[in-house]
Design a protein around this motif. Structure first.
Motif, PDB file in Angstrom:
ATOM      1  N   MET A   1       0.984  -1.300   0.104  1.00 30.49           N
ATOM      2  CA  MET A   1       0.047   0.112  -0.083  1.00 30.49           C
ATOM      3  C   MET A   1       0.707   1.156   0.153  1.00 30.49           C
ATOM      4  O   MET A   1       1.861   1.009   0.543  1.00 30.49           O
ATOM      5  N   TYR A   2       0.389   2.296  -0.704  1.00 34.64           N
ATOM      6  CA  TYR A   2       1.127   3.542  -0.786  1.00 34.64           C
ATOM      7  C   TYR A   2       0.426   4.654   0.015  1.00 34.64           C
ATOM      8  O   TYR A   2      -0.634   4.973  -0.493  1.00 34.64           O
ATOM      9  N   PRO A   3       0.661   5.152   1.117  1.00 40.89           N
ATOM     10  CA  PRO A   3       0.148   6.206   1.533  1.00 40.89           C
ATOM     11  C   PRO A   3      -0.089   7.472   1.101  1.00 40.89           C
ATOM     12  O   PRO A   3       0.742   7.927   0.185  1.00 40.89           O
ATOM     13  N   VAL A   4      -1.179   8.122   0.919  1.00 36.08           N
ATOM     14  CA  VAL A   4      -1.502   9.386   0.307  1.00 36.08           C
ATOM     15  C   VAL A   4      -1.987  10.328   1.422  1.00 36.08           C
ATOM     16  O   VAL A   4      -3.001  10.215   2.014  1.00 36.08           O
ATOM     17  N   PRO A   5      -1.034  11.236   1.691  1.00 31.36           N
ATOM     18  CA  PRO A   5      -1.577  12.317   2.673  1.00 31.36           C
ATOM     19  C   PRO A   5      -2.770  13.201   2.281  1.00 31.36           C
ATOM     20  O   PRO A   5      -3.345  13.896   3.140  1.00 31.36           O
ATOM     21  N   ASN A   6      -2.870  13.333   0.822  1.00 31.48           N
ATOM     22  CA  ASN A   6      -4.012  14.269   0.668  1.00 31.48           C
ATOM     23  C   ASN A   6      -4.799  13.815  -0.540  1.00 31.48           C
ATOM     24  O   ASN A   6      -4.144  13.672  -1.862  1.00 31.48           O
ATOM     25  N   ALA A   7      -5.937  13.202  -0.375  1.00 34.50           N
ATOM     26  CA  ALA A   7      -6.705  12.400  -1.620  1.00 34.50           C
ATOM     27  C   ALA A   7      -7.082  13.245  -2.791  1.00 34.50           C
ATOM     28  O   ALA A   7      -6.758  12.607  -3.826  1.00 34.50           O
ATOM     29  N   ALA A   8      -7.361  14.545  -2.618  1.00 35.84           N
ATOM     30  CA  ALA A   8      -7.657  15.503  -3.639  1.00 35.84           C
ATOM     31  C   ALA A   8      -6.561  15.607  -4.733  1.00 35.84           C
ATOM     32  O   ALA A   8      -6.512  15.449  -5.729  1.00 35.84           O
ATOM     33  N   ALA A   9      -5.251  16.086  -3.924  1.00 35.18           N
ATOM     34  CA  ALA A   9      -4.250  16.352  -4.778  1.00 35.18           C
ATOM     35  C   ALA A   9      -3.681  14.963  -5.333  1.00 35.18           C
ATOM     36  O   ALA A   9      -3.060  15.112  -6.612  1.00 35.18           O
ATOM     37  N   TYR A  10      -3.809  13.851  -4.907  1.00 36.48           N
ATOM     38  CA  TYR A  10      -3.577  12.551  -5.456  1.00 36.48           C
ATOM     39  C   TYR A  10      -4.338  11.998  -6.636  1.00 36.48           C
ATOM     40  O   TYR A  10      -3.933  11.848  -7.663  1.00 36.48           O
ATOM     41  N   LEU A  11      -5.718  12.131  -6.489  1.00 33.28           N
ATOM     42  CA  LEU A  11      -6.535  11.921  -7.625  1.00 33.28           C
ATOM     43  C   LEU A  11      -6.569  12.839  -8.746  1.00 33.28           C
ATOM     44  O   LEU A  11      -7.073  12.511  -9.789  1.00 33.28           O
ATOM     45  N   THR A  12      -6.252  14.209  -8.660  1.00 32.41           N
ATOM     46  CA  THR A  12      -6.297  15.135  -9.520  1.00 32.41           C
ATOM     47  C   THR A  12      -5.486  14.636 -10.808  1.00 32.41           C
ATOM     48  O   THR A  12      -4.467  14.354 -10.806  1.00 32.41           O
ATOM     49  N   GLY A  13      -6.295  14.854 -11.945  1.00 35.29           N
ATOM     50  CA  GLY A  13      -5.574  14.202 -13.320  1.00 35.29           C
ATOM     51  C   GLY A  13      -6.496  13.251 -14.121  1.00 35.29           C
ATOM     52  O   GLY A  13      -7.554  13.286 -13.857  1.00 35.29           O
ATOM     53  N   HIS A  14      -5.800  12.635 -14.962  1.00 32.20           N
ATOM     54  CA  HIS A  14      -6.400  11.668 -15.874  1.00 32.20           C
ATOM     55  C   HIS A  14      -6.090  10.431 -15.412  1.00 32.20           C
ATOM     56  O   HIS A  14      -4.930  10.042 -15.263  1.00 32.20           O
ATOM     57  N   TRP A  15      -7.147   9.508 -15.576  1.00 31.23           N
ATOM     58  CA  TRP A  15      -6.909   7.920 -15.166  1.00 31.23           C
ATOM     59  C   TRP A  15      -7.464   7.132 -16.276  1.00 31.23           C
ATOM     60  O   TRP A  15      -8.699   7.509 -16.768  1.00 31.23           O
ATOM     61  N   SER A  16      -7.055   5.924 -16.316  1.00 29.18           N
ATOM     62  CA  SER A  16      -7.546   4.888 -17.335  1.00 29.18           C
ATOM     63  C   SER A  16      -8.419   4.154 -16.307  1.00 29.18           C
ATOM     64  O   SER A  16      -7.832   4.078 -15.029  1.00 29.18           O
ATOM     65  N   ILE A  17      -9.443   3.403 -16.748  1.00 32.25           N
ATOM     66  CA  ILE A  17      -9.995   2.441 -15.888  1.00 32.25           C
ATOM     67  C   ILE A  17     -10.535   1.388 -16.211  1.00 32.25           C
ATOM     68  O   ILE A  17     -10.924   1.407 -17.564  1.00 32.25           O
ATOM     69  N   ASP A  18     -10.316   0.263 -15.893  1.00 31.93           N
ATOM     70  CA  ASP A  18     -10.571  -1.232 -16.287  1.00 31.93           C
ATOM     71  C   ASP A  18     -11.509  -1.872 -15.115  1.00 31.93           C
ATOM     72  O   ASP A  18     -11.077  -1.990 -13.886  1.00 31.93           O
ATOM     73  N   ARG A  19     -12.769  -2.030 -15.279  1.00 36.14           N
ATOM     74  CA  ARG A  19     -13.751  -2.400 -14.234  1.00 36.14           C
ATOM     75  C   ARG A  19     -14.508  -3.614 -14.757  1.00 36.14           C
ATOM     76  O   ARG A  19     -14.778  -4.007 -16.080  1.00 36.14           O
ATOM     77  N   THR A  20     -14.348  -4.621 -13.870  1.00 40.34           N
ATOM     78  CA  THR A  20     -15.179  -5.820 -14.115  1.00 40.34           C
ATOM     79  C   THR A  20     -16.306  -5.751 -12.987  1.00 40.34           C
ATOM     80  O   THR A  20     -16.344  -5.296 -11.883  1.00 40.34           O
ATOM     81  N   VAL A  21     -17.604  -6.256 -13.639  1.00 43.41           N
ATOM     82  CA  VAL A  21     -18.788  -6.153 -13.129  1.00 43.41           C
ATOM     83  C   VAL A  21     -19.270  -7.706 -13.031  1.00 43.41           C
ATOM     84  O   VAL A  21     -19.427  -8.301 -14.129  1.00 43.41           O
ATOM     85  N   VAL A  22     -19.383  -8.235 -11.750  1.00 40.97           N
ATOM     86  CA  VAL A  22     -20.114  -9.695 -11.647  1.00 40.97           C
ATOM     87  C   VAL A  22     -21.161  -9.666 -11.135  1.00 40.97           C
ATOM     88  O   VAL A  22     -21.367  -9.335  -9.858  1.00 40.97           O
TER      89      VAL A  22
END
Length: 151
Positions: A1-22
């Motif tokens: 696990m990678y600690p993230v001191p600030n969720a908003a700062a970490y998440l800001t930007g562009h991400w690819s998503i691969d999601r499975t739904v069962v």
């Protein structure tokens, strides 16, 4: 696990998503492939997902929007686009579990930050209307030109 001191700062930007739904009851499996953009909008962070959702052999465009309301301690509240509360988010240890009641169903979420550029999200949905497992992998896409991460 990678600690993230600030969720908003970490998440800001562009991400690819691969999601499975069962669907646990029927065994039907589907998936979503797309992107998520987390961008500042005033004091909030808007998450806009878009992509293709394939279910039972049928493919459709899909999108959704969430609002993240950051707190000074690095945590955040996640809300639906209309402002209703969804769940809390605390990535300071790199791992977070949360719960969202939805009518008679229950959504149990687990966030795991793997690295500066990857995080995983698993929702276990249980109740009379749904019995599903949604597993998502988010991978950072290079920021767009002129974009500053964490603002």
């Amino acid at each position: 696990m990678y600690p993230v001191p600030n969720a908003a700062a970490y998440l800001t930007g562009h991400w690819s998503i691969d999601r499975t739904v069962v669907d646990e009851r029927s065994g039907v499996q589907g998936g979503f492939t797309g992107t998520a953009v987390f961008r500042r909008s005033g004091d909030e962070l808007l998450e806009q997902e878009s992509g293709e959702f394939v279910w039972a052999g049928t493919s459709n465009r899909a999108s959704r929007t969430h609002r993240l309301i950051p707190h000074p301690d690095g945590t955040a509240d996640v809300c639906f686009a209309d402002g209703r509360r969804f769940h809390d988010l605390d990535l300071r240890t790199g791992h977070w579990t949360t719960r969202h009641p939805c009518a008679a169903d229950r959504y149990d979420g687990e966030f795991t930050v793997v690295s500066p550029n990857e995080w995983h999200l698993r929702w276990q949905v249980a109740g009379p209307a749904k019995s599903q497992t949604l597993t998502s992998v988010y991978r950072r896409i290079d920021p767009m030109p002129g974009e500053v991460r964490g603002r």
